[in-house]
Write a protein that holds these residues in place. Sequence first.
Motif, PDB file in Angstrom:
ATOM      1  N   ALA A   1      -1.342  -7.171  -2.261  1.00  0.00           N
ATOM      2  CA  ALA A   1      -0.708  -6.751  -0.997  1.00  0.00           C
ATOM      3  C   ALA A   1      -0.160  -7.983  -0.284  1.00  0.00           C
ATOM      4  O   ALA A   1       0.814  -8.137   0.495  1.00  0.00           O
ATOM      5  CB  ALA A   1      -1.554  -5.938  -0.352  1.00  0.00           C
TER       6      ALA A   1
ATOM      7  N   TRP B   1       0.766  -1.255  -0.069  1.00  0.00           N
ATOM      8  CA  TRP B   1      -0.082   0.139  -0.025  1.00  0.00           C
ATOM      9  C   TRP B   1       0.735   1.247   0.091  1.00  0.00           C
ATOM     10  O   TRP B   1       0.122   2.345  -0.320  1.00  0.00           O
ATOM     11  CB  TRP B   1      -0.907   0.044   1.163  1.00  0.00           C
ATOM     12  CG  TRP B   1      -1.709  -1.310   1.279  1.00  0.00           C
ATOM     13  CD1 TRP B   1      -1.306  -2.123   2.375  1.00  0.00           C
ATOM     14  CD2 TRP B   1      -2.866  -1.872   0.604  1.00  0.00           C
ATOM     15  NE1 TRP B   1      -2.215  -3.285   2.124  1.00  0.00           N
ATOM     16  CE2 TRP B   1      -3.220  -3.305   1.356  1.00  0.00           C
ATOM     17  CE3 TRP B   1      -3.469  -1.480  -0.474  1.00  0.00           C
ATOM     18  CZ2 TRP B   1      -4.408  -3.842   0.392  1.00  0.00           C
ATOM     19  CZ3 TRP B   1      -4.381  -2.196  -0.992  1.00  0.00           C
ATOM     20  CH2 TRP B   1      -4.962  -3.207  -0.194  1.00  0.00           C
ATOM     21  N   ASP B   2       2.115   1.159   0.433  1.00  0.00           N
ATOM     22  CA  ASP B   2       2.984   2.470   0.487  1.00  0.00           C
ATOM     23  C   ASP B   2       3.750   2.756  -0.821  1.00  0.00           C
ATOM     24  O   ASP B   2       4.415   3.760  -1.096  1.00  0.00           O
ATOM     25  CB  ASP B   2       3.917   2.112   1.527  1.00  0.00           C
ATOM     26  CG  ASP B   2       3.293   1.982   2.927  1.00  0.00           C
ATOM     27  OD1 ASP B   2       2.286   2.800   3.077  1.00  0.00           O
ATOM     28  OD2 ASP B   2       3.891   1.285   3.813  1.00  0.00           O
TER      29      ASP B   2
ATOM     30  N   GLU C   1      -6.505  -5.948  -5.304  1.00  0.00           N
ATOM     31  CA  GLU C   1      -5.561  -5.144  -4.877  1.00  0.00           C
ATOM     32  C   GLU C   1      -4.973  -5.792  -3.391  1.00  0.00           C
ATOM     33  O   GLU C   1      -3.766  -5.828  -2.958  1.00  0.00           O
ATOM     34  CB  GLU C   1      -6.084  -3.772  -4.570  1.00  0.00           C
ATOM     35  CG  GLU C   1      -4.917  -2.819  -4.279  1.00  0.00           C
ATOM     36  CD  GLU C   1      -3.780  -2.665  -5.482  1.00  0.00           C
ATOM     37  OE1 GLU C   1      -2.874  -1.901  -5.414  1.00  0.00           O
ATOM     38  OE2 GLU C   1      -4.393  -3.113  -6.599  1.00  0.00           O
ATOM     39  N   GLN C   2      -5.930  -6.363  -2.777  1.00  0.00           N
ATOM     40  CA  GLN C   2      -5.696  -7.094  -1.328  1.00  0.00           C
ATOM     41  C   GLN C   2      -4.596  -8.533  -1.659  1.00  0.00           C
ATOM     42  O   GLN C   2      -3.714  -8.774  -0.954  1.00  0.00           O
ATOM     43  CB  GLN C   2      -6.787  -7.597  -0.744  1.00  0.00           C
ATOM     44  CG  GLN C   2      -7.731  -6.397  -0.247  1.00  0.00           C
ATOM     45  CD  GLN C   2      -9.188  -6.947   0.507  1.00  0.00           C
ATOM     46  OE1 GLN C   2      -9.896  -7.601  -0.300  1.00  0.00           O
ATOM     47  NE2 GLN C   2      -9.390  -6.349   1.537  1.00  0.00           N
TER      48      GLN C   2
END
Length: 327
Positions: free
Chosen positions: A153, A111-112, A149-150
């Motif tokens: 990640a 997420w960063d 997206e999860q």
Amino acid sequence: MSTWAPGTQYNVGDVVEYEGFKYKIIQPHLSQGDWTPNVTPALWGRLPPDYVGGGGEKQGGGYQPAYDQPQQQSFQDERPPFDQQQSGNNWDEHQHQKVDIPHEEQKKNWWDLDDAAKKKMEIGGGLAIGVAAIGAGMFAYNHHQKSEEQKKAAVWALQRWLREGQDRTENFYRNGPSAPTTWLLVHGKSFPRDLIAGGEEGGQPLYVCRAFHDGSVQVGKAGANLDTGAVVGYGHKEVSVEQYELLVGNPNAVRWVEVHGQLKLDRLGARPVEGGHEADGTPLFIAQAHVENGIHPGKISEKLHKAFIPYGGSEKEVERYRVLCYN
């Protein structure tokens, strides 16, 4: 140096020959017929033609790699620059990593990362190692319960855990211990020496382990009597794992501290040994408790009212337990 073969346990530092080329291990694993070195760059790095040397050897139950050998050539060096590559694959369909991942970005959460970096990882196979690990049965998630997206990640987090474990293990065998305890990456029942005892069952020792699962690093137990070598507890279930980390160190540097009920670190009277963490970052510590006729390691955190011990296919909640701490 031996010829690569399926059904063989390969560990840190091993070197094999396959179809006229030499390869050095990147990730410890048990080889399979379709995991040949030429198609699994997440597991093997191809060495330069002038490489001279052999693989590591197992001695006295612990792996002793030969780190005086030349540095392996990264498979990325044999591929064209990223901006010259064309790829129509989805992010989870890459067999090869074609893009270098800067060291500072490897430490970040998914997420960063900025959007440009994420896209570069997706197109260039920057998640390839994590996807390969999923294929090896090291990681599980329910597709219908997570967004794309999860999933990315979680794969990125798994990949970071593998890299950090590999680096820590290689550094340990190269330079020796740098702390009272160390987590070493292993596969199956390839147990190193100097393991921290976590308990016993039926006269067989149980050791302290941890493994990545669904975005978290869970604490559990390892032993020769377990089918895959180790289990962790997650979601009130006992989860078998083949790739995990074992805690080694000086047994005189640690002790078990009695606790009843919810853990309060400010009342523990000692510094707990690093365990794992939940997906939200909550630290997990190493617990030990009596279950049935044995003593089993498990997990505890300040958010849990009891220790959770993987046992018999589930997690047992135990109110009286011990926490592993430094002396």
